[in-house]
Every structure is written in structure tokens, then in C-alpha cells.
Design a protein around this motif. Structure first.
Motif, short mmCIF file in Angstrom:
data_model
loop_
_atom_site.label_atom_id
_atom_site.label_comp_id
_atom_site.label_asym_id
_atom_site.label_seq_id
_atom_site.Cartn_x
_atom_site.Cartn_y
_atom_site.Cartn_z
N ARG A 19 2.54 -9.96 0.71
CA ARG A 19 1.45 -10.32 1.61
C ARG A 19 1.61 -11.78 2.00
NH1 ARG A 19 -5.13 -10.54 0.94
NH2 ARG A 19 -4.61 -12.37 -0.30
N SER A 21 0.27 -15.11 4.02
CA SER A 21 -0.99 -15.75 4.41
C SER A 21 -0.70 -16.89 5.37
CB SER A 21 -1.73 -16.30 3.19
OG SER A 21 -2.04 -15.28 2.27
N TYR A 80 -3.61 -12.72 7.56
CA TYR A 80 -2.70 -12.13 6.60
C TYR A 80 -1.76 -11.15 7.28
CZ TYR A 80 -6.37 -13.82 3.46
OH TYR A 80 -7.29 -14.60 2.81
#
Length: 124
Positions: A19, A21, A80
Motif C-alpha cells: 500500500r 501513501s 493511497y
């Protein structure tokens, strides 16, 4: 001037997840469309995903559709990119971008601010 800082890149095996960011420096971030792009070694920067200012509209490159999800948290001024089922061909530097117009776009020239990028490496 909006500053964007990406994080979350790294090395994973094929089939894994990451993930990314992207933290924005301004509260006006909530009015911007946000996008993710990537650039593999020796290739041009290409569109990955975008989300408009209110989150109603999203659009993905065919190569990531069904595997990647773009989302945003306007309280945290952060966008994200959830990446699942990663493939070796996803290896690239990933860039976050902001567009003052709140509407989605897939061209790099449509975006006004860019982060420095974060490396994602997927091994087979």
C-alpha cells in the motif's frame, strides 16, 4: 505550492501486496483530483489510477484494473494506492500527482504537482 510525499514502496514477491501513501502539504488537497503514475526503467511515465475530488469518479489503467485501488482520506490529506496480486511487470517508480482541477485525467501534463516517487520492485 502543494508538496507531495510518497511512502510505502518496497520489494515483494509476485502475488504479494503493498500500500502506497501520498501525503499532501495543504488542506486544499480535498479540492484536487489525485493520480498515481509509474515509470519503469527505460520507459515513459504511464498512468495507473486517478480519483476525483469527491471520490465519486475513479479510473484505472487496464493493466491494473481489479488489482489496484485508489482511495483518499481528506482528513489526513493522504491518498493511497492499494496494490494486490503484484506482478513483476508492476516494477517501477510510483509517483503521486495532484491536479488543481478536481476532475480525473490520465495525461501527465494534466497534473500540477508531483511527488518524488517511491520504488516498487516485484520479483518472480
Amino acid at each position: 505550492q502543494v508538496q507531495l510525499v510518497e511512502s510505502g514502496g518496497g520489494s515483494v514477491q509476485a502475488g504479494g501486496s503493498l500500500r502506497l501513501s501520498c501525503a499532501a502539504s495543504e488542506r486544499t488537497f480535498s479540492n484536487y483530483a489525485m493520480g498515481w503514475f509509474r515509470q519503469a526503467l527505460g520507459k515513459e511515465r504511464e498512468f495507473v489510477a486517478t480519483r476525483n475530488w469527491n471520490g465519486i469518479s475513479t479510473y484505472y489503467a487496464d493493466s491494473v484494473k481489479g488489482r489496484f485501488t485508489i482511495s483518499r482520506d481528506d482528513v489526513k490529506n493522504t491518498v493511497y494506492l492499494q496494490m494486490n496480486n503484484l506482478k513483476p511487470e508492476d516494477t517501477a517508480v510510483y509517483y503521486c500527482a495532484a491536479r488543481r482541477s478536481g476532475y480525473i485525467a490520465i495525461q501527465t501534463s494534466s497534473y500540477d504537482y508531483w511527488g518524488q516517487g517511491t520504488q516498487v520492485t516485484v520479483s518472480s
